[in-house]
Design a protein around this motif. Structure first.
Motif, short mmCIF file in Angstrom:
data_model
loop_
_atom_site.label_atom_id
_atom_site.label_comp_id
_atom_site.label_asym_id
_atom_site.label_seq_id
_atom_site.Cartn_x
_atom_site.Cartn_y
_atom_site.Cartn_z
N VAL A 188 0.50 6.42 -6.99
CA VAL A 188 -0.72 7.19 -7.27
C VAL A 188 -0.44 8.68 -7.07
CG1 VAL A 188 -3.04 7.68 -6.41
CG2 VAL A 188 -2.35 5.33 -6.82
N ALA A 189 0.23 9.02 -5.98
CA ALA A 189 0.56 10.44 -5.72
C ALA A 189 1.49 10.99 -6.79
CB ALA A 189 1.19 10.58 -4.34
N SER A 239 -7.41 12.76 -9.34
CA SER A 239 -7.20 11.42 -9.90
C SER A 239 -7.28 11.48 -11.42
CB SER A 239 -8.26 10.45 -9.38
OG SER A 239 -9.52 10.73 -9.94
N GLN A 268 0.82 -1.20 0.00
CA GLN A 268 0.00 0.00 0.00
C GLN A 268 0.86 1.26 0.00
OE1 GLN A 268 -3.18 0.47 -0.55
NE2 GLN A 268 -3.47 -1.71 -0.74
N ALA A 269 2.00 1.22 0.70
CA ALA A 269 2.90 2.38 0.70
C ALA A 269 3.41 2.66 -0.71
CB ALA A 269 4.05 2.15 1.66
N ASN A 295 -0.55 11.54 -9.93
CA ASN A 295 -1.39 12.73 -9.81
C ASN A 295 -0.56 14.01 -9.93
OD1 ASN A 295 -3.72 11.27 -9.54
ND2 ASN A 295 -3.72 11.33 -7.32
N ASP A 338 2.00 1.61 -3.55
CA ASP A 338 0.85 1.95 -4.39
C ASP A 338 0.46 3.41 -4.18
OD1 ASP A 338 -1.19 1.31 -6.29
OD2 ASP A 338 -2.64 1.18 -4.64
N ASP A 339 0.40 3.85 -2.93
CA ASP A 339 0.06 5.24 -2.64
C ASP A 339 1.11 6.19 -3.21
OD1 ASP A 339 -2.18 4.35 -1.32
OD2 ASP A 339 -1.32 4.58 0.69
N MET A 340 2.39 5.78 -3.15
CA MET A 340 3.45 6.62 -3.68
C MET A 340 3.29 6.79 -5.19
SD MET A 340 7.56 5.97 -3.80
CE MET A 340 7.39 4.66 -5.01
#
Length: 178
Positions: free
Chosen positions: A81-82, A99, A74-75, A85, A77-79
């Motif tokens: 995605v950010a 998004s 998740q870390a 964006n 994946d979040d990185m």
């Protein structure tokens, strides 16, 4: 959420079948590396030995439970995605990008407004152009949505195969197996 749940359940099923073997193998390899560090039977730098011990410890931890693997996943994946964006926001010149899907909707709305303005200016030809634009906007939206869905499915499959990749990454000799 459904696709991520499938990836998680596949990971847990595969990890459950491989966990005890991988943890035992990791423990044995840690002991072998420690013995090799002491005896230097096979000459190896201390930094390489410590890196192997850290890698085998992480493998044993990841195979123990989903939550530890999921936290790291998740870390990352979040990185990503950010980062995506931020790149999207920089390329569009705005600072409020939330998004890719929202920006795709905004792009479709702007294109539809442009097509409506042009249709009003060109009479019958404008109606034809408006119809073509609607088809192109719909096709682009469908393609982008399909790409987003396929990327999530592929990610779920890769998460489901993660236990096999984790076990295969134990040594340089087994990396190529996966």
């Amino acid at each position: 959420a459904f696709i991520e749940g499938v990836g998680q359940s596949e990971y847990m099923a595969l990890a459950a079948s491989l966990a005890s073997t991988a943890q035992l193998l990791s423990s044995l390899l840690i002991i072998v590396v420690l013995i090799n560090m002491a005896t230097q039977t096979r000459p190896m730098a201390v930094g390489d030995s410590i890196w192997l011990i850290v890698r085998f410890t992480l493998i044993a931890l990841f195979m123990r439970s989903w939550s530890q693997f999921d936290a790291v996943f998740q870390a990352f994946d979040d990185m990503f995605v950010a980062l995506g964006n931020q790149l999207l926001s920089a390329s569009l010149g705005g600072n409020d990008t939330t998004s890719f899907a929202r920006e795709l909707d905004n792009l479709g709305n702007k294109a539809a407004q442009f097509a409506n303005v042009q249709a009003g200016r060109l009479n019958i030809l404008g109606s034809v152009m408006n119809g073509i634009m609607v088809l192109l906007i719909g096709g682009l939206g469908a393609f982008a949505t399909l790409a987003l869905i396929i990327s999530r499915i592929v990610l779920a499959v890769l998460v489901g195969l993660a236990p096999v990749a984790i076990v295969a990454s134990m040594t340089n000799a087994t990396k190529s197996f996966f």
